[in-house]
Design a protein around this motif. Structure first.
Motif, PDB file in Angstrom:
ATOM      1  N   ARG A  63       0.111   5.159  10.420  1.00 45.73           N
ATOM      2  CA  ARG A  63      -0.820   4.518   9.489  1.00 45.73           C
ATOM      3  C   ARG A  63      -2.265   4.681   9.932  1.00 45.73           C
ATOM      4  NH1 ARG A  63       3.375   0.597   9.270  1.00 45.73           N
ATOM      5  NH2 ARG A  63       4.381   0.777   7.272  1.00 45.73           N
ATOM      6  N   ARG A  64      -2.442   4.619  11.242  1.00 42.18           N
ATOM      7  CA  ARG A  64      -3.798   4.758  11.747  1.00 42.18           C
ATOM      8  C   ARG A  64      -4.338   6.146  11.382  1.00 42.18           C
ATOM      9  NH1 ARG A  64      -3.570   4.719  17.599  1.00 42.18           N
ATOM     10  NH2 ARG A  64      -2.414   2.806  17.303  1.00 42.18           N
ATOM     11  N   ARG A 124      -3.888   2.910   2.915  1.00 41.74           N
ATOM     12  CA  ARG A 124      -4.233   1.567   3.333  1.00 41.74           C
ATOM     13  C   ARG A 124      -2.988   0.691   3.403  1.00 41.74           C
ATOM     14  NH1 ARG A 124      -6.644  -3.199   1.042  1.00 41.74           N
ATOM     15  NH2 ARG A 124      -6.057  -2.594  -1.037  1.00 41.74           N
ATOM     16  N   ARG A 125      -2.991  -0.226   4.317  1.00 45.42           N
ATOM     17  CA  ARG A 125      -1.888  -1.179   4.396  1.00 45.42           C
ATOM     18  C   ARG A 125      -2.446  -2.547   4.043  1.00 45.42           C
ATOM     19  NH1 ARG A 125       3.218  -1.663   6.026  1.00 45.42           N
ATOM     20  NH2 ARG A 125       3.879  -3.508   7.152  1.00 45.42           N
ATOM     21  N   THR A 126      -1.803  -3.189   3.087  1.00 40.40           N
ATOM     22  CA  THR A 126      -2.311  -4.480   2.643  1.00 40.40           C
ATOM     23  C   THR A 126      -1.837  -5.595   3.559  1.00 40.40           C
ATOM     24  OG1 THR A 126      -0.422  -5.054   1.262  1.00 40.40           O
ATOM     25  CG2 THR A 126      -2.093  -3.626   0.287  1.00 40.40           C
ATOM     26  N   LEU A 129      -0.418   1.726   0.604  1.00 37.87           N
ATOM     27  CA  LEU A 129      -0.951   2.265  -0.644  1.00 37.87           C
ATOM     28  C   LEU A 129      -1.547   3.643  -0.420  1.00 37.87           C
ATOM     29  CD1 LEU A 129      -2.707  -0.953  -1.978  1.00 37.87           C
ATOM     30  CD2 LEU A 129      -0.492  -0.028  -2.668  1.00 37.87           C
ATOM     31  N   CYS A 130      -1.198   4.561  -1.313  1.00 37.87           N
ATOM     32  CA  CYS A 130      -1.730   5.900  -1.208  1.00 37.87           C
ATOM     33  C   CYS A 130      -3.202   5.883  -1.642  1.00 37.87           C
ATOM     34  CB  CYS A 130      -0.910   6.856  -2.085  1.00 37.87           C
ATOM     35  SG  CYS A 130      -1.178   6.668  -3.847  1.00 37.87           S
ATOM     36  N   GLY A 145      -7.662   1.793  -3.747  1.00 38.27           N
ATOM     37  CA  GLY A 145      -8.917   1.254  -4.225  1.00 38.27           C
ATOM     38  C   GLY A 145     -10.104   1.731  -3.412  1.00 38.27           C
ATOM     39  N   ARG A 146      -9.869   2.748  -2.642  1.00 35.12           N
ATOM     40  CA  ARG A 146     -10.975   3.288  -1.856  1.00 35.12           C
ATOM     41  C   ARG A 146     -11.266   4.708  -2.288  1.00 35.12           C
ATOM     42  NH1 ARG A 146     -10.110   2.072   4.337  1.00 35.12           N
ATOM     43  NH2 ARG A 146     -10.041   4.306   4.255  1.00 35.12           N
TER      44      ARG A 146
END
Ligand code: ZN
Length: 71
Positions: A38-39, A47-49, A55-56, A61-62
């Protein structure tokens, strides 16, 4: 989970009434665990919520840097 396994994470985004995003992503070099994976993917917009969903770039949202694996 065995050492050396090829790890991938999958996008957990699911729109209301829609189908879940089926995007998944691994890393070309060895990573020890999903935390490390993930890093690495974070740099590509993943992103991890707080709820523990991955999330891809399309759903994080980025704004994303260019993704070489996307046609
Ligand atoms: Zn997605």
């Amino acid at each position: 989970m065995s050492a050396g396994a090829y790890l991938v994470i999958r996008c957990d985004h699911r729109p209301p009434g829609g189908e879940q995003c089926d995007r998944e992503r691994g890393w070309p070099v060895y990573v020890r665990n999903h935390t490390e994976l993930r890093r690495n993917l974070k740099a590509q917009g993943w992103r991890r919520t707080r709820k523990g969903k991955d999330l891809c770039p399309d759903h994080s949202g980025r704004p994303t840097p260019s993704d070489p694996n996307t046609p």
